[in-house]
Design a protein around this motif. Structure first.
Motif, PDB file in Angstrom:
ATOM      1  N   GLY A 158      -9.616   1.642   1.693  1.00  0.00           N
ATOM      2  CA  GLY A 158     -10.095   2.951   2.136  1.00  0.00           C
ATOM      3  C   GLY A 158     -10.971   3.562   1.055  1.00  0.00           C
ATOM      4  O   GLY A 158     -11.411   2.882   0.130  1.00  0.00           O
ATOM      5  N   VAL A 167     -11.676   3.171   7.861  1.00  0.00           N
ATOM      6  CA  VAL A 167     -11.401   2.260   6.742  1.00  0.00           C
ATOM      7  C   VAL A 167     -12.190   0.962   6.925  1.00  0.00           C
ATOM      8  O   VAL A 167     -12.918   0.790   7.917  1.00  0.00           O
ATOM      9  CB  VAL A 167      -9.886   1.975   6.651  1.00  0.00           C
ATOM     10  CG1 VAL A 167      -9.120   3.228   6.247  1.00  0.00           C
ATOM     11  CG2 VAL A 167      -9.356   1.443   7.989  1.00  0.00           C
ATOM     12  N   GLU A 424      -3.534   2.692   1.322  1.00  0.00           N
ATOM     13  CA  GLU A 424      -4.752   1.984   0.920  1.00  0.00           C
ATOM     14  C   GLU A 424      -4.487   0.763   0.049  1.00  0.00           C
ATOM     15  O   GLU A 424      -5.149  -0.255   0.185  1.00  0.00           O
ATOM     16  CB  GLU A 424      -5.649   2.897   0.061  1.00  0.00           C
ATOM     17  CG  GLU A 424      -6.191   4.108   0.715  1.00  0.00           C
ATOM     18  CD  GLU A 424      -7.188   4.864  -0.179  1.00  0.00           C
ATOM     19  OE1 GLU A 424      -8.152   5.371   0.366  1.00  0.00           O
ATOM     20  OE2 GLU A 424      -6.995   4.945  -1.413  1.00  0.00           O
TER      21      GLU A 424
END
Ligand SMILES: Cc1cc2nc3c(=O)[nH]c(=O)nc-3n(C[C@H](O)[C@H](O)[C@H](O)COP(=O)(O)OP(=O)(O)OC[C@H]3O[C@@H](n4cnc5c(N)ncnc54)[C@H](O)[C@@H]3O)c2cc1C
Length: 466
Positions: A158, A167, A424
């Protein structure tokens, strides 16, 4: 621990491996192996690898995997080694498969708006190559000048622009993957739409090298956006800043970046970098950016209006790209600034539904008071993705233990509020222990079963992710 391959002659294996790749692409030199044994998590590997290969072609990768598969040797794919979860770190007896030399961008297509790249292309280089054609690759992990597009795909990276653009997964059209047994597949055509069969592309994105080796990535591109401009606002509290953030997200003026720092971080950044441009003494800082080609003035006016309506103590417009870059650089001081408190820090990466942010941030503040260590939180609040950072004194092992417990409790908090232990950075080895908080045994079993289909001998990055 010395490298071993149970029941096999290491010399024979290494000779076969050397023969599988081009001259100069193989080494078993211990210093070379040590230099690529650990990613940016700095979690020590669980043992020594046997060799490092750095191929330049898919055929070489395929030959390496055929050999590894036939002999049951683990393979750890590696890109830029910027991963924060131990995903690219060595495992005992493994071949380190360094993909960072596969750096060719074979196509920037200005009709179909796609780019085709080998996995070792540095993400920023790919974005710059697209920009030369007036096109835009949106995902922007903060590591993009050192991480690779293959690593970004493998971690589903991300960044700050996700609030508008999504993303990495949202930009991957198709992948070329070398399977565990060396077979080369394409997951789907590179068309905008393609629904034949199951969505294997999505399965490989974010799989952290546990299902196969990504050897070519086709990403979608957009026409270039407008210049970035933003509104920087100080608030009396995190609660008021979050109300403003939610009001911005509820409106028609979509920010391309929406970042928050709490009071602990604002204070730390102002101390570390007094000229960083943050509102010193604020209870929270919110930064809303627009990159709209049309209507950017309206976006800025609306961000400023919402900030004032929610009690902002200061509202400033960052009117050009340099101003925006300066403030984003201040935002990126989150970790170094937090380390200044006590010399070291642990960084979290949880993600919750946006509606849960006020409760989760209040609970993190309470946790900080309870454990007596500073916890400062920055976050991509438009996505509900938080990076709480726990500061501790590395000379005091008892503080590290408390920080680790806090780290665990923050993940539990996220899950209790309908969120995830990692938004992430991925699971790697670092968060394996946290998986049961989020995934039921049945779901974990399904995932292990899926891996078994693609990688029956379990050679692809074993001991990671699942
Ligand atoms: C300063 C800093 C800032 C960061 N900021 C962000 C951020 O904003 N957003 C974010 O999401 N992350 C961020 N990260 C984490 C990291 O940069 C990302 O996870 C990135 O995608 C990793 O890319 P890499 O090329 O370095 O991969 P590596 O670290 O080398 O590998 C990461 C994982 O992908 C696998 N892998 C790598 N290449 C391949 C391949 N070709 N095929 C199959 N598997 C592969 C590895 O086995 C490993 O499991 C940051 C890290 C640092 C150090």
């Amino acid at each position: 621990m010395a490298p071993t391959i149970v029941g096999q002659d290491l010399t024979v294996v290494l000779e076969a491996l050397q023969a599988a790749v081009a001259p100069g692409a193989f080494t078993a030199d211990p210093d070379a192996l040590a230099a690529r044994a650990v990613d940016a998590s700095f979690i020590p590997p669980d043992g020594d690898p046997i060799a490092l290969v750095a191929p330049r072609t898919t055929d070489e990768v395929s030959a390496v995997m055929r050999l590894a598969h036939s002999r049951g040797i683990p393979v750890v794919p590696q890109g830029g080694l910027t991963g924060l979860a131990g995903g690219a770190s060595a495992v005992a007896g493994a071949i380190l498969l360094d993909l960072s030399r596969m750096t060719t961008i074979s196509r920037i297509d200005t009709d179909d708006h796609v780019a085709v790249a080998q996995p070792g292309v540095i993400t920023e280089h790919l974005a710059n190559a697209a920009a030369e054609h007036g096109l835009f690759y949106p995902p922007d992990p903060a590591s993009w000048s050192t991480s690779t597009i293959g690593g970004n795909v493998a971690t589903n990276a991300g960044g700050m622009r996700c609030v508008k653009y999504g993303v990495t997964r949202d930009w991957v059209r198709t992948l070329q993957v070398v399977l565990a047994d060396g077979t080369v597949i394409h997951t789907r055509p590179g068309t905008v739409k393609a629904v034949a069969g199951l969505d294997l592309t999505s399965l490989f994105v974010g799989s952290e090298g546990t299902l196969g080796i990504v050897t070519e990535v086709t990403v979608a591109l957009l026409p270039a956006p407008g210049p970035s401009r933003g509104v920087s606002a100080g608030f009396p509290s995190v609660a008021t800043a979050l109300r403003a953030a939610n009001a911005i997200m509820a409106g028609p003026h979509r920010p391309s970046t929406l970042e928050l720092l709490d009071a602990v971080v604002v204070e730390a950044v102002c101390r570390l970098e007094p000229g960083a441009g943050l509102p010193a003494g604020a209870g929270a800082w919110l930064f809303a950016v627009t990159d709209a080609l049309v209507g950017a003035d309206d976006d800025l006016a609306e961000f400023a209006r919402v900030a004032r309506a929610h009690g902002a103590s200061s509202v400033e417009v960052a009117d050009d790209e340099a101003d925006v870059a300066r403030l984003l650089a201040a935002r990126r001081l989150l970790n170094p600034a937090m380390r200044e408190y006590r010399g070291a820090s642990l960084n979290e990466d949880v993600c919750v539904p946006r509606s849960q942010l006020p409760a989760v941030l209040a609970a993190i503040e309470e946790l900080s008071r309870e454990i007596g260590l500073p916890i400062g939180t920055g976050g991509h609040v438009g996505d509900g993705n938080l990076h709480p950072v726990v500061a501790y004194d590395p000379a005091r092992p008892e503080e590290l233990a408390v920080a680790r417990t806090a780290h665990h409790r923050i993940m539990a908090l996220a899950v209790e509020h309908g969120g995830t232990v990692s938004g992430e950075h991925g699971i790697g080895t670092e968060k394996l222990g946290a998986l049961p908080m989020e995934l039921t045994p049945r779901v974990r079993d399904l995932q292990v079963a899926l891996k078994g289909v693609l990688d029956p001998k379990g050679i692809c990055n074993p001991g990671k992710k699942l």
